[in-house]
Design an enzyme around this catalytic site. Structure first.
Site, PDB file in Angstrom:
ATOM      1  N   TRP A  92      -3.081  -8.495  -3.762  1.00 17.88           N
ATOM      2  CA  TRP A  92      -2.921  -9.820  -2.878  1.00 17.88           C
ATOM      3  C   TRP A  92      -3.154 -11.192  -3.604  1.00 17.88           C
ATOM      4  O   TRP A  92      -3.635 -11.106  -4.533  1.00 17.88           O
ATOM      5  CB  TRP A  92      -3.701  -9.817  -1.671  1.00 17.88           C
ATOM      6  CG  TRP A  92      -3.375  -8.683  -0.649  1.00 17.88           C
ATOM      7  CD1 TRP A  92      -4.105  -7.585  -0.471  1.00 17.88           C
ATOM      8  CD2 TRP A  92      -2.242  -8.331   0.032  1.00 17.88           C
ATOM      9  NE1 TRP A  92      -3.703  -6.871   0.304  1.00 17.88           N
ATOM     10  CE2 TRP A  92      -2.365  -7.084   0.685  1.00 17.88           C
ATOM     11  CE3 TRP A  92      -0.998  -9.166   0.214  1.00 17.88           C
ATOM     12  CZ2 TRP A  92      -1.263  -6.767   1.401  1.00 17.88           C
ATOM     13  CZ3 TRP A  92      -0.073  -8.621   0.978  1.00 17.88           C
ATOM     14  CH2 TRP A  92       0.077  -7.509   1.488  1.00 17.88           C
ATOM     15  N   SER A 101      -0.205   0.002   7.571  1.00 17.33           N
ATOM     16  CA  SER A 101      -0.569   1.398   6.646  1.00 17.33           C
ATOM     17  C   SER A 101      -1.036   2.484   7.576  1.00 17.33           C
ATOM     18  O   SER A 101      -1.830   2.208   8.599  1.00 17.33           O
ATOM     19  CB  SER A 101      -1.577   0.941   5.769  1.00 17.33           C
ATOM     20  OG  SER A 101      -0.838   0.310   4.624  1.00 17.33           O
ATOM     21  N   ASP A 115       0.658  -1.215  -0.138  1.00 15.95           N
ATOM     22  CA  ASP A 115       0.057  -0.030   0.001  1.00 15.95           C
ATOM     23  C   ASP A 115       0.973   1.282   0.090  1.00 15.95           C
ATOM     24  O   ASP A 115       1.878   1.553   0.813  1.00 15.95           O
ATOM     25  CB  ASP A 115      -0.760   0.199   1.369  1.00 15.95           C
ATOM     26  CG  ASP A 115      -1.529  -1.127   1.813  1.00 15.95           C
ATOM     27  OD1 ASP A 115      -1.558  -2.256   1.058  1.00 15.95           O
ATOM     28  OD2 ASP A 115      -2.199  -1.293   2.854  1.00 15.95           O
TER      29      ASP A 115
HETATM   30  C1  FRU Z   1      -3.801  -3.570   2.663  1.00 18.64           C
HETATM   31  C2  FRU Z   1      -3.133  -4.141   4.197  1.00 18.64           C
HETATM   32  C3  FRU Z   1      -3.584  -3.114   5.263  1.00 18.64           C
HETATM   33  C4  FRU Z   1      -2.406  -3.327   5.898  1.00 18.64           C
HETATM   34  C5  FRU Z   1      -1.304  -3.581   5.139  1.00 18.64           C
HETATM   35  C6  FRU Z   1      -0.190  -4.480   5.648  1.00 18.64           C
HETATM   36  O1  FRU Z   1      -3.161  -3.982   1.571  1.00 18.64           O
HETATM   37  O2  FRU Z   1      -3.556  -5.378   4.317  1.00 18.64           O
HETATM   38  O3  FRU Z   1      -4.783  -3.339   5.650  1.00 18.64           O
HETATM   39  O4  FRU Z   1      -2.243  -2.340   7.067  1.00 18.64           O
HETATM   40  O5  FRU Z   1      -1.722  -4.032   3.947  1.00 18.64           O
HETATM   41  O6  FRU Z   1       0.992  -4.298   4.850  1.00 18.64           O
END
Ligand code: FRU
Length: 448
Positions: free
Chosen positions: A273, A79, A21
């Site tokens: 993902w 994030s 992110d």
């Molecule tokens: C979204 C996420 C967030 C989390 C981060 C971890 O892609 O799953 O919710 O903070 O990535 O890297």
């Protein structure tokens, strides 16, 4: 350049290693700062750090030292967002603690600050377990988006009900350190968990991503998807939508977007993902999208890519056009479009293709180099296809932003983005178009 050093030319990556992110999008002392979820040691997700770059023009990015990293306070810095206050740059992020013997996983919101925008000091948890309303899980509580309205700080945080799915919670504060719960802003999510809520005050635009979404029709097939909703919140009561909920990007690779503090410019993760990353062989995995200026037209969220470029070619075309491009952008301004078939990143081995059928645009990356597989099992996903609705209009503008490993397509403000892994030398462009007129322009990224 040695093959192992190949990187996107103007899309943000971590240099080496994994990123997901975008985080903390903010303008500080006249420069745009972008942070991102970063793990330098491997081309897969690991203990999260905040990587950091800055830019004057949103195109040429200077790499800065890692801003925050796991230490005795946390096992990962998940994030979050950034805001400028009292001349300092503040980061609000999720402090992640792993399941440690008797204590189960925790995701709580923490604060860091910097005087120079480069070196950060971690202040610890500021929205903790006790600040969660009854019924929510402290192990699924993350991605704070901070903003300031009339001198008060507000923060949207993604949370999950113990007996249910995701919701966005709203907190408020006068000093960034002490926070008070206001309300749940949204109802329960369709997917299992909400992630990365964002609110753009200039547009009244709420965006968020949802994990494990049931797919809908043929234009929403990504199991993890990002949505936008226009509406209103007075920051005391829940968000009241006044538009339909819409997919932000129809492509394969778009997630966890965020807008800049005080500016309707958005950046997303140009990735997803549960997919393989063929670029791992070059030593990196993951990149961010080109920045996109947002606007509202009726019910619709429209996006215009932002990049500093020079026009190097302009010509009228009707029928066939061939050209070469692997990095840069093209733009087609078309009147009375009847047929469109574009092959891009063409080589002797294949191409990606963007075509117009009766009522939709079809993007096919199945012959564009290394195969990318995910968990989606519908026919289109297995065939390497994504679709975007075609809204017939007198004038159609197609703009495509190319980098070595991606194509981001914008048609009259609607976006479809994809990573692509053809050979870097694959640069053929082959267009067949039927219309009453079309101007084709090609742009090169400006030298820094
Ligand atoms: C979204 C996420 C967030 C989390 C981060 C971890 O892609 O799953 O919710 O903070 O990535 O890297």
């Amino acid at each position: 350049m040695a093959i192992e050093q190949l990187r996107p030319v103007f899309h943000i990556t971590g240099g080496n290693g994994w990123i997901n992110d975008p985080n903390g999008l903010v303008k500080f002392n006249g420069e745009y700062h972008v942070f991102y979820q970063y793990y330098a040691e491997a081309t897969y997700w690991g203990p999260m750090h905040w990587g950091h770059v800055k830019s004057k023009d949103l195109t040429h990015w200077e790499r800065l030292p890692v801003a925050i990293r796991p230490d005795e306070q946390d096992d990962g810095c998940f994030s979050g967002s950034a805001i400028v206050h009292n001349g300092k740059l503040w980061l609000l992020y999720t402090s992640y603690k792993k399941n440690d013997g008797g204590v189960s996983e925790r995701q709580l919101q923490a604060l860091a600050s910097s005087d120079d925008g480069i070196h950060f000091f971690k202040h610890g948890i500021v929205i903790g377990e006790d600040d969660l309303p009854e019924g929510y899980c402290p192990w699924s509580f993350r991605d704070p988006k901070v903003l300031r309205v009339n001198g008060v700080f507000y923060c949207f945080v993604a949370a999950k009900l113990r007996e249910g799915t995701g919701r966005i919670l709203l907190y408020k504060s006068t000093d960034l350190f002490r926070w008070e719960f206001v309300c749940a802003v949204t109802g329960e999510s369709g997917g299992k968990m909400i992630e990365c809520p964002d609110y753009c005050t200039q547009l009244g635009l709420l965006t968020y991503s949802e994990q494990f979404q049931p797919h809908e029709g043929k234009t929403h097939l990504n199991i993890h998807s990002s949505f936008a909703h226009f509406g209103f919140t007075d920051f005391e009561k829940p968000f009241v939508p006044d538009s339909k909920r819409q997919i932000i990007d129809y492509g394969f690779d778009f997630y966890a977007s965020q807008t800049f503090a005080d500016e309707p410019i958005m950046i997303g993760w140009l990735g997803m993902w549960d997919r393989n990353y063929p670029c791992a062989k070059y030593g990196f995995a993951g990149m961010l999208t080109v920045p996109r200026r947002l606007r509202r037209q009726g019910d619709e969220l429209l996006q215009t890519p932002v990049y500093a470029a020079e026009k190097v070619c302009e010509k009228a075309v009707n029928g066939r056009l061939t050209d070469s491009i692997s990095v840069g952008a093209i733009r087609l301004d078309i009147k009375d479009l009847r047929a469109f078939d574009l092959k891009m990143r063409k080589s002797d081995d294949g191409f990606a293709r963007f075509t117009l059928s009766d009522s939709e645009w079809i993007f096919d990356r199945s012959r564009a180099g290394a195969r990318i597989v995910g968990v989606e099992e519908d026919d289109d996903s297995l065939a390497g296809i994504r679709r975007m609705p075609y809204r017939s209009a007198e004038t159609v503008t197609v703009e495509i932003v190319f980098d070595l490993f991606s194509a981001e397509i914008f048609v009259n403000g609607k976006a479809l983005s994809a990573t692509l892994y053809p050979e870097p030398s694959a640069d053929g462009l082959d267009l067949e178009i039927d219309c009453s007129s079309c101007t084709y322009s090609r742009y090169e990224i400006a030298k820094s």
